[in-house]
Write a protein that holds these residues in place. Structure first.
Motif, PDB file in Angstrom:
ATOM      1  N   ASN A  50      69.644  36.428   4.622  1.00 44.85           N
ATOM      2  CA  ASN A  50      68.640  36.891   3.661  1.00 44.85           C
ATOM      3  C   ASN A  50      67.275  36.908   4.347  1.00 44.85           C
ATOM      4  O   ASN A  50      67.090  36.356   5.439  1.00 44.85           O
ATOM      5  CB  ASN A  50      68.609  36.017   2.404  1.00 44.85           C
ATOM      6  N   THR A  51      66.322  37.592   3.717  1.00 41.67           N
ATOM      7  CA  THR A  51      64.934  37.573   4.171  1.00 41.67           C
ATOM      8  C   THR A  51      64.297  36.265   3.724  1.00 41.67           C
ATOM      9  O   THR A  51      64.505  35.827   2.583  1.00 41.67           O
ATOM     10  CB  THR A  51      64.146  38.745   3.583  1.00 41.67           C
ATOM     11  N   VAL A  52      63.511  35.629   4.590  1.00 42.93           N
ATOM     12  CA  VAL A  52      62.757  34.437   4.216  1.00 42.93           C
ATOM     13  C   VAL A  52      61.302  34.643   4.609  1.00 42.93           C
ATOM     14  O   VAL A  52      60.979  35.399   5.535  1.00 42.93           O
ATOM     15  CB  VAL A  52      63.333  33.166   4.873  1.00 42.93           C
ATOM     16  N   PHE A  53      60.416  33.950   3.895  1.00 42.81           N
ATOM     17  CA  PHE A  53      58.976  34.099   4.103  1.00 42.81           C
ATOM     18  C   PHE A  53      58.407  32.771   4.595  1.00 42.81           C
ATOM     19  O   PHE A  53      58.662  31.707   4.003  1.00 42.81           O
ATOM     20  CB  PHE A  53      58.320  34.567   2.799  1.00 42.81           C
ATOM     21  N   LEU A  54      57.645  32.837   5.693  1.00 41.36           N
ATOM     22  CA  LEU A  54      57.243  31.647   6.430  1.00 41.36           C
ATOM     23  C   LEU A  54      55.737  31.605   6.647  1.00 41.36           C
ATOM     24  O   LEU A  54      55.112  32.665   6.829  1.00 41.36           O
ATOM     25  CB  LEU A  54      57.952  31.640   7.793  1.00 41.36           C
ATOM     26  N   PRO A  55      55.172  30.375   6.655  1.00 37.91           N
ATOM     27  CA  PRO A  55      55.788  29.101   6.255  1.00 37.91           C
ATOM     28  C   PRO A  55      55.933  29.000   4.742  1.00 37.91           C
ATOM     29  O   PRO A  55      55.342  29.790   3.999  1.00 37.91           O
ATOM     30  CB  PRO A  55      54.811  28.065   6.800  1.00 37.91           C
ATOM     31  N   ALA A  56      56.698  28.000   4.298  1.00 36.79           N
ATOM     32  CA  ALA A  56      57.017  27.880   2.882  1.00 36.79           C
ATOM     33  C   ALA A  56      55.775  27.685   2.025  1.00 36.79           C
ATOM     34  O   ALA A  56      55.708  28.163   0.889  1.00 36.79           O
ATOM     35  CB  ALA A  56      57.988  26.717   2.660  1.00 36.79           C
ATOM     36  N   GLY A  57      54.768  26.986   2.559  1.00 38.77           N
ATOM     37  CA  GLY A  57      53.586  26.682   1.759  1.00 38.77           C
ATOM     38  C   GLY A  57      52.625  27.837   1.586  1.00 38.77           C
ATOM     39  O   GLY A  57      51.737  27.777   0.729  1.00 38.77           O
ATOM     40  N   ARG A  80      54.379  35.656   7.386  1.00 35.16           N
ATOM     41  CA  ARG A  80      55.315  36.548   8.059  1.00 35.16           C
ATOM     42  C   ARG A  80      56.664  36.458   7.357  1.00 35.16           C
ATOM     43  O   ARG A  80      56.906  35.530   6.570  1.00 35.16           O
ATOM     44  CB  ARG A  80      55.463  36.174   9.536  1.00 35.16           C
ATOM     45  N   SER A  81      57.549  37.403   7.639  1.00 30.60           N
ATOM     46  CA  SER A  81      58.912  37.364   7.119  1.00 30.60           C
ATOM     47  C   SER A  81      59.892  37.330   8.285  1.00 30.60           C
ATOM     48  O   SER A  81      59.588  37.807   9.388  1.00 30.60           O
ATOM     49  CB  SER A  81      59.198  38.568   6.222  1.00 30.60           C
ATOM     50  N   ALA A  82      61.083  36.756   8.040  1.00 28.10           N
ATOM     51  CA  ALA A  82      62.107  36.618   9.067  1.00 28.10           C
ATOM     52  C   ALA A  82      63.472  36.878   8.457  1.00 28.10           C
ATOM     53  O   ALA A  82      63.658  36.815   7.242  1.00 28.10           O
ATOM     54  CB  ALA A  82      62.058  35.218   9.684  1.00 28.10           C
ATOM     55  N   LEU A 128      72.715  27.920  12.052  1.00 25.88           N
ATOM     56  CA  LEU A 128      71.607  28.388  11.234  1.00 25.88           C
ATOM     57  C   LEU A 128      70.567  28.958  12.197  1.00 25.88           C
ATOM     58  O   LEU A 128      70.091  28.248  13.093  1.00 25.88           O
ATOM     59  CB  LEU A 128      71.013  27.266  10.387  1.00 25.88           C
ATOM     60  N   GLY A 129      70.251  30.222  12.032  1.00 22.74           N
ATOM     61  CA  GLY A 129      69.305  30.854  12.941  1.00 22.74           C
ATOM     62  C   GLY A 129      68.384  31.811  12.229  1.00 22.74           C
ATOM     63  O   GLY A 129      68.593  32.151  11.062  1.00 22.74           O
ATOM     64  N   ARG A 130      67.371  32.246  12.939  1.00 18.28           N
ATOM     65  CA  ARG A 130      66.410  33.207  12.408  1.00 18.28           C
ATOM     66  C   ARG A 130      66.045  34.230  13.477  1.00 18.28           C
ATOM     67  O   ARG A 130      65.892  33.875  14.657  1.00 18.28           O
ATOM     68  CB  ARG A 130      65.122  32.521  11.942  1.00 18.28           C
ATOM     69  N   VAL A 131      65.917  35.462  13.046  1.00 16.42           N
ATOM     70  CA  VAL A 131      65.241  36.472  13.851  1.00 16.42           C
ATOM     71  C   VAL A 131      63.802  36.462  13.366  1.00 16.42           C
ATOM     72  O   VAL A 131      63.510  36.883  12.235  1.00 16.42           O
ATOM     73  CB  VAL A 131      65.870  37.858  13.677  1.00 16.42           C
ATOM     74  N   GLU A 132      62.902  35.948  14.172  1.00 17.03           N
ATOM     75  CA  GLU A 132      61.522  35.779  13.728  1.00 17.03           C
ATOM     76  C   GLU A 132      60.564  35.878  14.905  1.00 17.03           C
ATOM     77  O   GLU A 132      60.962  35.786  16.072  1.00 17.03           O
ATOM     78  CB  GLU A 132      61.337  34.431  13.034  1.00 17.03           C
ATOM     79  N   ASP A 133      59.305  36.053  14.577  1.00 16.90           N
ATOM     80  CA  ASP A 133      58.222  36.044  15.548  1.00 16.90           C
ATOM     81  C   ASP A 133      57.244  34.956  15.119  1.00 16.90           C
ATOM     82  O   ASP A 133      56.434  35.170  14.215  1.00 16.90           O
ATOM     83  CB  ASP A 133      57.529  37.407  15.584  1.00 16.90           C
ATOM     84  N   PRO A 134      57.327  33.754  15.710  1.00 10.98           N
ATOM     85  CA  PRO A 134      56.428  32.674  15.294  1.00 10.98           C
ATOM     86  C   PRO A 134      54.954  33.032  15.418  1.00 10.98           C
ATOM     87  O   PRO A 134      54.116  32.469  14.714  1.00 10.98           O
ATOM     88  CB  PRO A 134      56.804  31.520  16.236  1.00 10.98           C
ATOM     89  N   GLY A 135      54.649  33.993  16.287  1.00  7.79           N
ATOM     90  CA  GLY A 135      53.264  34.417  16.413  1.00  7.79           C
ATOM     91  C   GLY A 135      52.781  35.266  15.248  1.00  7.79           C
ATOM     92  O   GLY A 135      51.569  35.485  15.100  1.00  7.79           O
TER      93      GLY A 135
END
Length: 521
Positions: free
Chosen positions: A376-383, A387-389, A405-412
């Motif tokens: 599923n799509t998740v939105f980061l950070p939770a607070g 960004r979305s991942a 458990l993994g994510r395709v994300e760009d922490p930047g």
């Protein structure tokens, strides 16, 4: 409803009710357009679809019921040692070609496409295309035209499809007549592995006594060795408030062999069970249990975790023993996310207007190798998301512990990923397809590969195979710049190892969408 939660896993689920159902035979080729003149004659079926009023957001729990947490010890296997060198980039596609293009009929396209042994079946919110495996369009008709065999007008939307490699059949579902008392669920099964041939189609209008004064939205389709399952969300006609979920279950064997009147059972879940509960596409050929997974919460402050909820459908539809059972929570220790983002969230090149990336509802569920794989799509950070991942999991059935458990994300935060879909092959490799957004490129289609043996939960760097060409801005009545709402990734039934994905990208003209296929070997 415990502790003020909007969701309650113990809310009772009524027993299944048998519904009357009659299938009608159609031939796709006889109804499809054979050239420009036929397409022009079919124009009434392709009139612009009305934009609907805003709906209430799907409810999200604030916490889990501690007594129903299935994986108290968290992760099944220790994380392997980090590799000594970075993983390679996901490979380029072996084959890629165009799918559909924006006809000005609808937004968003609701990107859907499935691959059979010989053909590609590509339904969108406006048109349906049948292509060969090199991309040649063999036949085409509007989505409305496909379903126009019933005694009431059908304004169809939200197409979903799957290919059953064991029965070599295409499964197809849509909804019709949003925000209307004539709202219906539509279902079709091909009679062979040729989607350009014969189909059995049927419709199930809302049963007011069982489901209420509601309309049906956002279907998901799954199958097992003996079942075809469709889940759909329910909204009130009066105010578009979320009213629960309906799950329809057919006897697959009877549908395939005696399609005129296959038995079907309906479960109606109350609002407190949330939604959608997405049924798994089951690739273990002897598995008859239909698993379903829904998102429950992205941020339970009591556990510092998100949570998914697992259901199972057991028994026989024909024998009258079919039952829907809540199993419990799979929680994600130390992993949290937000369920929603600002209405228009993802950046794009060439425009200050951002793109809506939906919410964190379940997008894709596969049962294979004795495990549930889902994303599923998740939105980061939770607070406070920036960004979305695309988040994905492998969960061991029975123990319900998390293997990966993994994510395709760009922490930047420069790249956003949304609307993921996954597939798992015979070698336990995983491909995730998704949309990719950034201020440095137009809205694009991409994928990321996890090869069995790579570190658990890892994916190789995404490959953008369907680059966007222009800015995209098509706001609805609520101002949302809609994209998605979903996509499809699938294992090739010919070799059970290659993957196909179809994704949306910004089209050849400004403010137009398009779709594109890729085969990844």
């Amino acid at each position: 409803m415990a502790n003020g939660n909007p969701l309650d896993p113990r809310a009772p689920i009524p027993e299944a009710v048998a519904l009357p159902f009659t299938g009608v035979a159609i031939n796709f080729g006889e109804r499809a357009a054979s050239g420009p003149a036929d397409l022009e004659a079919a124009r009434p079926f392709r009139s612009r679809k009305p934009l609907r009023r805003p709906k209430e957001p799907l409810p999200v729990a604030t916490a889990m019921d501690e007594a129903m947490v299935l994986n108290l010890d968290g992760v099944a296997e220790p994380e392997p040692a980090a590799p000594s060198a970075p993983l390679p980039v996901s490979p380029p596609p072996a084959v890629t070609f165009s799918g559909g293009v924006d006809t000005g009929v609808t937004i968003p396209p609701d990107t859907m496409g499935v691959v059979g042994d010989r053909f590609l079946f590509h339904p969108l919110n406006d048109d349906i295309r049948i292509q060969d495996r090199t991309g040649t369009v063999l036949s085409q008709m509007s989505l409305n035209r496909f379903w126009d065999v019933f005694p009431l007008p059908m304004q169809a939307f939200d197409p979903r499809a799957a290919y059953d490699p064991f029965g070599r059949r295409y499964l197809f579902t849509s909804c019709a007549n949003a925000e209307s008392p004539s709202s219906s669920l539509l279902i079709a099964v091909s009679e062979t592995d040729d989607p350009g041939g014969n189909w059995i189609v049927g419709f199930l209008p809302v049963d007011r006594a069982l489901q209420g004064d509601v309309w049906i939205d956002f279907p998901s389709i799954g199958f097992t060795a003996d079942k075809i399952t469709v889940q759909a969300n329910l909204y009130t006609i009066a105010g578009n408030a979320f009213a629960g979920s309906s799950i329809y279950v057919w006897d697959k064997g009877v549908f395939y062999t005696s399609p005129a009147a296959p038995p079907v059972k309906l479960f109606v879940l109350p609002r407190q069970q949330g939604g959608p509960q997405v049924p798994a596409l089951t690739y273990d050929p002897q598995e008859s249990t239909q698993f379903l997974v829904s998102r429950w919460t992205g941020n339970d402050p009591n556990r510092g975790a998100g949570a998914y909820f697992v259901y199972e459908i057991t028994g026989s539809v024909s024998a009258g023993t079919v039952a829907l059972n809540p199993i419990g929570f799979v929680h994600t220790p130390g992993t949290t996310w937000a369920s929603f983002s600002p209405a228009n969230f993802a950046p794009q090149l060439g425009s200050a207007e951002k793109i809506n990336t939906g919410d964190d509802r379940m997008q894709s569920v596969v049962f294979r190798h004795g495990a549930l794989w889902f994303c599923n799509t998740v939105f980061l950070p939770a607070g406070g998301p920036t960004r979305s991942a695309a988040q994905w999991l492998e969960v061991e059935a029975g123990t319900w512990r998390i293997r990966q458990l993994g994510r395709v994300e760009d922490p930047g935060g420069s790249r956003f990923f949304a609307f993921p879909n996954l597939a798992v092959n015979s070698d336990r490799d995983v491909l995730l397809g998704f949309s990719c957004f950034s201020a440095s490129h137009f809205a694009s289609g991409a994928y990321a590969l996890h090869v069995n043996g790579d570190p658990a939960g890892s994916t190789r760097a995404p490959h953008i195979y369907a680059p966007g060409s222009n800015p995209y801005f098509k706001p609805g009545p609520d101002g949302k710049n809609r994209w998605g709402d979903y996509s499809r990734t699938q294992v090739d039934p010919v070799d059970d190892r290659s993957f196909w994905t179809i994704q949306e990208h910004a089209g050849a003209s400004p403010n137009q969408w398009a779709t594109r296929w890729a085969q990844v070997t």
